[in-house]
Structures are given as structure tokens and as C-alpha cells.
Write a protein that holds these residues in place. Structure first.
Motif, short mmCIF file in Angstrom:
data_model
loop_
_atom_site.label_atom_id
_atom_site.label_comp_id
_atom_site.label_asym_id
_atom_site.label_seq_id
_atom_site.Cartn_x
_atom_site.Cartn_y
_atom_site.Cartn_z
N ARG A 34 34.49 46.57 40.85
CA ARG A 34 35.61 47.50 41.10
C ARG A 34 36.88 46.72 41.40
N SER A 35 36.77 45.65 42.17
CA SER A 35 37.92 44.82 42.48
C SER A 35 38.45 44.10 41.22
N VAL A 36 37.54 43.61 40.39
CA VAL A 36 37.93 42.94 39.13
C VAL A 36 38.64 43.95 38.24
N ARG A 37 38.08 45.13 38.12
CA ARG A 37 38.67 46.17 37.27
C ARG A 37 40.10 46.50 37.72
N ASP A 38 40.30 46.59 39.03
CA ASP A 38 41.65 46.86 39.56
C ASP A 38 42.62 45.74 39.21
N ARG A 39 42.16 44.48 39.27
CA ARG A 39 43.03 43.35 38.94
C ARG A 39 43.40 43.32 37.47
N LEU A 40 42.47 43.72 36.60
CA LEU A 40 42.72 43.66 35.16
C LEU A 40 43.42 44.91 34.64
N ASP A 41 43.40 45.99 35.42
CA ASP A 41 44.02 47.24 34.99
C ASP A 41 45.49 47.01 34.64
N HIS A 42 45.95 47.62 33.60
CA HIS A 42 47.32 47.51 33.08
C HIS A 42 47.62 46.15 32.43
N GLN A 43 46.65 45.25 32.40
CA GLN A 43 46.84 43.98 31.71
C GLN A 43 45.96 43.91 30.46
N VAL A 44 44.84 44.64 30.49
CA VAL A 44 43.84 44.58 29.43
C VAL A 44 43.55 46.01 28.98
N ASP A 45 43.29 46.17 27.69
CA ASP A 45 43.00 47.50 27.17
C ASP A 45 41.68 48.03 27.73
N ASP A 46 41.53 49.36 27.72
CA ASP A 46 40.35 50.02 28.30
C ASP A 46 39.06 49.59 27.62
N ALA A 47 39.08 49.40 26.32
CA ALA A 47 37.86 49.00 25.60
C ALA A 47 37.37 47.63 26.06
N THR A 48 38.28 46.73 26.32
CA THR A 48 37.91 45.39 26.79
C THR A 48 37.34 45.47 28.20
N ILE A 49 37.95 46.27 29.06
CA ILE A 49 37.43 46.43 30.42
C ILE A 49 36.03 47.04 30.39
N GLU A 50 35.81 48.01 29.53
CA GLU A 50 34.49 48.64 29.43
C GLU A 50 33.44 47.64 28.92
N ALA A 51 33.81 46.82 27.94
CA ALA A 51 32.87 45.81 27.43
C ALA A 51 32.53 44.80 28.52
N LEU A 52 33.53 44.36 29.27
CA LEU A 52 33.29 43.43 30.37
C LEU A 52 32.42 44.07 31.45
N GLU A 53 32.69 45.32 31.76
CA GLU A 53 31.92 46.01 32.80
C GLU A 53 30.44 46.09 32.43
N GLU A 54 30.18 46.44 31.20
CA GLU A 54 28.78 46.53 30.74
C GLU A 54 28.08 45.19 30.90
#
Length: 119
Positions: A34-54
Motif C-alpha cells: 500500500r505504501s509502495v502504491r502510494d509512492r508510485l501513484d501519479h508517476q506510473v500508469d495503472d496497468a503497471t501498478i497492477e502488474a507490480l502488485e500481482e
């Protein structure tokens, strides 16, 4: 040190999200993500964040993850857990991963001075 394994990172254009996950238990990993996602939000597209999260939530502890354009391009397990880090940059941030691989780099040390040289 053989670096062939990181070639796919440089075959694709960035920006890259580079995420280092420490040795965390599954519940700790979820909280950390959750903390990583907040740091990357607005810098990386949603699809990339979802792939990283998985990958981050399924993978073993102590991982380096590199993703761009909705794809995790490289996921590397590390013997020595890395410091936790999440960045977005034009090129992947591979230095912490390479330092933790523990491979010896063959080298020659040359010491040169001017003593005894022509004047």
C-alpha cells in the motif's frame, strides 16, 4: 559479472517503476505494498501498478521488480534482502540489485606514478 539477464530491461522504453521488497511476511508485504502504491501513484500508469502488485503480493520475500507499460519485465529474487525502495525513472534502477547478487568482478589493479619517469 554477466549482465545478460538485465538486457530485456534495456530493450524496452521507460519510464520504469523499480521496486525492491525486503524480507517480509505476507501480512507485512500487503501493508508495505500500500505504501509502495502510494509512492508510485501519479508517476506510473495503472496497468503497471497492477502488474507490480500481482507480482509483489505473490512473490517470495527479497525481490527486485522492474515494470513498464503494464508488464513486469524482470523479477529477480535476491539472497540478501534489499532495502525497501520504490522509484520511477526513465531507466530501471538496477544498482541495488547488482550489488546484492554477490558476484565477484574480475579486475586488475594498476598503480602508476611519476617516479623514475622521463623529465
Amino acid at each position: 559479472m554477466r549482465l545478460d539477464f538485465i538486457r530485456p530491461l534495456y530493450d524496452r522504453r521507460g519510464p520504469y517503476a523499480s521496486v525492491y521488497m525486503g524480507a517480509l511476511t505476507v501480512p507485512e508485504r500487503k501493508a508495505h505494498w500500500r505504501s509502495v502504491r502510494d509512492r508510485l501513484d501519479h508517476q506510473v500508469d495503472d496497468a503497471t501498478i497492477e502488474a507490480l502488485e500481482e507480482e509483489a503480493l505473490q512473490a517470495a520475500a527479497g525481490r527486485a521488480l522492474f515494470a513498464t507499460d503494464g508488464t513486469v519485465v524482470l523479477a529477480e529474487s535476491l539472497a540478501r534482502p534489499p532495502d525497501e525502495l520504490a522509484t520511477c525513472s526513465p531507466l530501471p534502477h538496477v544498482t541495488p540489485m547488482l550489488m546484492r547478487r554477490g558476484e565477484n568482478v574480475p579486475h586488475i589493479r594498476v598503480i602508476v606514478d611519476h617516479a623514475g619517469g622521463p623529465r
